[in-house]
Every structure is written in structure tokens, then in C-alpha cells.
Write an enzyme that holds these catalytic residues in place. Sequence first.
Site, PDB file in Angstrom:
ATOM      1  N   ALA A   1       5.932  -1.727   2.320  1.00 17.25           N
ATOM      2  CA  ALA A   1       5.816  -1.271   3.705  1.00 17.25           C
ATOM      3  C   ALA A   1       4.995  -2.238   4.556  1.00 17.25           C
ATOM      4  O   ALA A   1       5.233  -2.358   5.756  1.00 17.25           O
ATOM      5  CB  ALA A   1       5.213   0.130   3.756  1.00 17.25           C
ATOM      6  N   THR A   2       4.029  -2.919   3.963  1.00 17.63           N
ATOM      7  CA  THR A   2       3.249  -3.883   4.740  1.00 17.63           C
ATOM      8  C   THR A   2       4.170  -4.956   5.311  1.00 17.63           C
ATOM      9  O   THR A   2       4.119  -5.263   6.514  1.00 17.63           O
ATOM     10  CB  THR A   2       2.156  -4.544   3.861  1.00 17.63           C
ATOM     11  OG1 THR A   2       1.306  -3.526   3.349  1.00 17.63           O
ATOM     12  CG2 THR A   2       1.346  -5.558   4.649  1.00 17.63           C
TER      13      THR A   2
ATOM     14  N   GLN B   1       4.481   7.241   3.855  1.00 17.43           N
ATOM     15  CA  GLN B   1       4.025   8.481   3.218  1.00 17.43           C
ATOM     16  C   GLN B   1       5.028   9.623   3.416  1.00 17.43           C
ATOM     17  O   GLN B   1       4.779  10.734   2.934  1.00 17.43           O
ATOM     18  CB  GLN B   1       2.664   8.910   3.796  1.00 17.43           C
ATOM     19  CG  GLN B   1       1.525   7.957   3.524  1.00 17.43           C
ATOM     20  CD  GLN B   1       1.041   7.975   2.071  1.00 17.43           C
ATOM     21  OE1 GLN B   1       1.303   8.903   1.310  1.00 17.43           O
ATOM     22  NE2 GLN B   1       0.325   6.929   1.685  1.00 17.43           N
TER      23      GLN B   1
ATOM     24  N   GLY C   1       8.464   1.689  -2.045  1.00 15.02           N
ATOM     25  CA  GLY C   1       8.889   2.336  -3.293  1.00 15.02           C
ATOM     26  C   GLY C   1       7.780   3.043  -4.043  1.00 15.02           C
ATOM     27  O   GLY C   1       7.974   4.147  -4.558  1.00 15.02           O
TER      28      GLY C   1
ATOM     29  N   THR D   1      15.245 -14.557  -2.801  1.00 14.50           N
ATOM     30  CA  THR D   1      16.096 -13.946  -3.822  1.00 14.50           C
ATOM     31  C   THR D   1      15.736 -12.479  -3.988  1.00 14.50           C
ATOM     32  O   THR D   1      14.558 -12.138  -4.115  1.00 14.50           O
ATOM     33  CB  THR D   1      15.912 -14.684  -5.166  1.00 14.50           C
ATOM     34  OG1 THR D   1      16.324 -16.032  -4.979  1.00 14.50           O
ATOM     35  CG2 THR D   1      16.732 -14.035  -6.269  1.00 14.50           C
TER      36      THR D   1
ATOM     37  N   CYS E   1     -13.798   1.239   0.785  1.00 15.23           N
ATOM     38  CA  CYS E   1     -14.793   0.833  -0.221  1.00 15.23           C
ATOM     39  C   CYS E   1     -15.310  -0.580   0.033  1.00 15.23           C
ATOM     40  O   CYS E   1     -16.501  -0.845  -0.097  1.00 15.23           O
ATOM     41  CB  CYS E   1     -14.174   0.874  -1.605  1.00 15.23           C
ATOM     42  SG  CYS E   1     -13.064   2.249  -1.841  1.00 15.23           S
TER      43      CYS E   1
HETATM   44  C1  LIG Z   1       0.829   2.451   1.484  1.00 18.11           C
HETATM   45  C2  LIG Z   1       1.104   2.376   2.925  1.00 18.11           C
HETATM   46  C3  LIG Z   1       1.475   1.164   3.515  1.00 18.11           C
HETATM   47  C4  LIG Z   1       1.546  -0.129   2.743  1.00 18.11           C
HETATM   48  O1  LIG Z   1       2.602  -0.097   1.817  1.00 18.11           O
HETATM   49  P1  LIG Z   1       2.749  -1.248   0.715  1.00 18.11           P
HETATM   50  O2  LIG Z   1       4.123  -1.067   0.204  1.00 18.11           O
HETATM   51  O3  LIG Z   1       1.707  -0.952  -0.314  1.00 18.11           O
HETATM   52  O4  LIG Z   1       2.570  -2.549   1.385  1.00 18.11           O
HETATM   53  C5  LIG Z   1       1.758   1.171   4.862  1.00 18.11           C
HETATM   54  N1  LIG Z   1       1.671   2.292   5.602  1.00 18.11           N
HETATM   55  C6  LIG Z   1       1.305   3.473   5.065  1.00 18.11           C
HETATM   56  C7  LIG Z   1       1.248   4.681   5.923  1.00 18.11           C
HETATM   57  C8  LIG Z   1       1.011   3.556   3.711  1.00 18.11           C
HETATM   58  O5  LIG Z   1       0.645   4.715   3.201  1.00 18.11           O
END
Ligand SMILES: *Cc1c(COP(=O)(O)O)cnc(C)c1O
Length: 381
Positions: A71-72, A182, A203, A240, A330
Site C-alpha cells: 500500500a505504501t 485496512q 496483501g 518483473t 516507538c
Molecule cells: C499498513 C498500511 C499501509 C502500508 O501498507 P504496506 O503494504 O505495509 O506498505 C498504508 N496505509 C494503511 C492505512 C495501512 O494500514
Amino acid sequence: MLAYLDHHATTPCDPAVVAAMAPWWSEHCANPANRLYRPALEAAAAVERARGQLARVLGSRAETVIFTSGATEANNLALKGVCEAALAAGTPRRRLVSLVSEHRAVLDPLAYLGRHGFPVSLVPIQPDGLVDLAQLEAALGDDVLLLSVMAANNEIGVLQPLAAIAARCRQRGVLLHVDAAQAAGHIPLAIDELGIDLLSLSGHKFYGPKGVGALLVRPGLKLAAQLHGGGQQDGRRAGTLPVPLVVGLGEALLGAEADREERAGRLGTLRDELWAGLEALGGMELNGVELNGGAPRLAHNLNVTVQGVDGTRLHRLLRQRLAVSSGSACSQGSPSHVLAALGRSRQQAAASIRFGLGRGSSDAEITLAIETVAAAVRELR
Ligand SMILES: *Cc1c(COP(=O)(O)O)cnc(C)c1O
């Protein structure tokens, strides 16, 4: 026994997903970009199957899916890709709007874009964690290019009113990006029906593998690639494709969708038991909207602030038996920006506990969680 109650951080990969991925590591190793021989065509077919699975569950079409590393990356591609395409097209709209409670994977790319000619407005949240629609609407002026809003908050589990937000974006000619990391696999999402332009997912947040995610992009929307190279995925994201991870992503979302309602019902009951047990200890404050049947929140989230204890000492006691998160990042010891936006002080944020229940969560774990917090509170108060 250590109870893992940190499913917003990551979920265990479903064994059925691991099994589905297995043949694609060695046995079927061909590169799906190579169209010359049969094993490569089979790998390409497996990738297309996964695209179809994602699109079907999320109410969109297969061609909208761009696989990413998570997601990042999907958020970075969405936000930077839209801005760069707008620059190239000479679109006068430049402003980006989002919420103060977004994940760092949205806020940091926005801050970067802010330094590169795209002013950013962050709309506050109300004390219950939800955005005020009138306030949001007021922020969607003529100069706004895109609004980015998370579907479900990773700390306090509140669900923003996506349908109402999407309708306002459409009225105002503003693109809508949704960070659904989420939400996907946890609540129903209908991309086309809602009119979402871009949606990010990951995922490992829905019982799939780590290191893979996707950005779904409305067909026809101009998006500048952020990774250039071998032209994979129609040049929208070179590199890839990790076929085992892509296969796992599709299977995981199907699996999460298959038990979604049952899981939400069961975890909602466990979550209510957990809150009842904690509330009975006294001096507990719930973060986010009230817990009741129809409340817009994830069923498996509970975030509480424990009054009258030192956060560092609290979490030192909890971690012996519970894997949970605190309300402070943290690394820097700085308080959570989400809890701060709700009005919690630095001390209160540190003395907050985020519980994220998951598929494997049991009654015994909830009992353990209540007993562990009770013992810690007795010792510290
Ligand atoms: C975990 C999370 C991300 C980042 O996802 P990754 O796949 O770990 O890069 C982005 N947005 C939200 C809301 C998340 O909970």
C-alpha cells in the site's frame, strides 16, 4: 502464551494462500512478461486470474489493477502519479486535500508533493474520529485536484463515510483516492458503484503475503508511472511481476471475502467482551466512535486510553503476554497523530492500547488480555 492482537500491523498469511503460492516459486518459474513459450503464458494467465479476483471482490474491472509492492507504493503511485500527470496536462488544479488522521504512507507523500508545487490542506477530524462532511466539502474548492481519504483507520478503526465523500468529489470535479489497506477484505467496497478513482490495498493486511499490494485506477484516468523500466503492466509500473505474491494476493482477498461477514460478527462479539472487561476496571476511555451495532467502525478494532498510568511502564508489563500496539510511534516516542487529533495528550496517547483482533483470535486470548491489563493497572495505579 502470548496473544497476538496486532492484526492492524499485519496478519498471518493464510495457510491456504501459502499453498496456492507454492507451485509458483520453483516449479512454474517463468517470467509472465515473456510471451514466447507456454510456461510464461501460464504465469501470465495466473497474473490475469489474480487481477480478475481483486476486481471482482472490489466491484471493478480487471484492467484497473496495477500490482505494487504494497500500500505504501500504491499510495505513492496514486498521489505522485496524479500530480505529475496533471502537471504534464497543464491542469490548473493543484491543491491536494486529505485528513489529519491518514496513515504516514499518505501524509508523507503529500508532504513531499507540498514541497514540489502542490499545496496540501489537511481537514481535522471530530472527537469521534470521523470527518465532518460540511467541513470537508468546504475544503473542496475550485483549485482542488485530488482528495485522499482512508476507508478504515489503522489505529482507531473508524470508517469514513465514503459514499457521501465520493458524491461530493464528483460534484466538485475532484479526484478521489482511497487508502483501503485496512478495509479491503474487512468491509464491503464497491469501487465503480461509489465512483472511487484510485484505491490502494496491501496483501499482508488481509491474510495474504507481505511485499505485494495493488492500486486500482479508473480506466482513462491519467497517471504518470513512478517506476520506469521494462514496460510491464502497460508501462504503468515497471518491474518483473512477483507471480507467487500476485497469486497469493488474489487468493487472500477471495479468502478474506469468503469469511468476511462471519469473521466480523465473531470478532465484533469478542471485541465487545474485551471492552466490557476493560471498562469494568474503571478509568478506561474508548478512542473512536461509540461501540454499537451500526457504528461506522471495524469490528476487530479496539483502541483504549488507560487513565492514571504511565504508558511506558504499562506497555512493558503488557508485552510479556500480549502483542499489542501503543499510541506512540516507538521510534521517536512521539504521540500518535491520530490520538492527538482526537484530543489526547502525549501522556494519554502513550497510555493507549490498540487491539487488533483477527481470524485466529479466541475467547481465551480475550480473557488473557483482560487479565493482563487488569494486573498491570493494579500494579501501576
Ligand atoms: C499498513 C498500511 C499501509 C502500508 O501498507 P504496506 O503494504 O505495509 O506498505 C498504508 N496505509 C494503511 C492505512 C495501512 O494500514
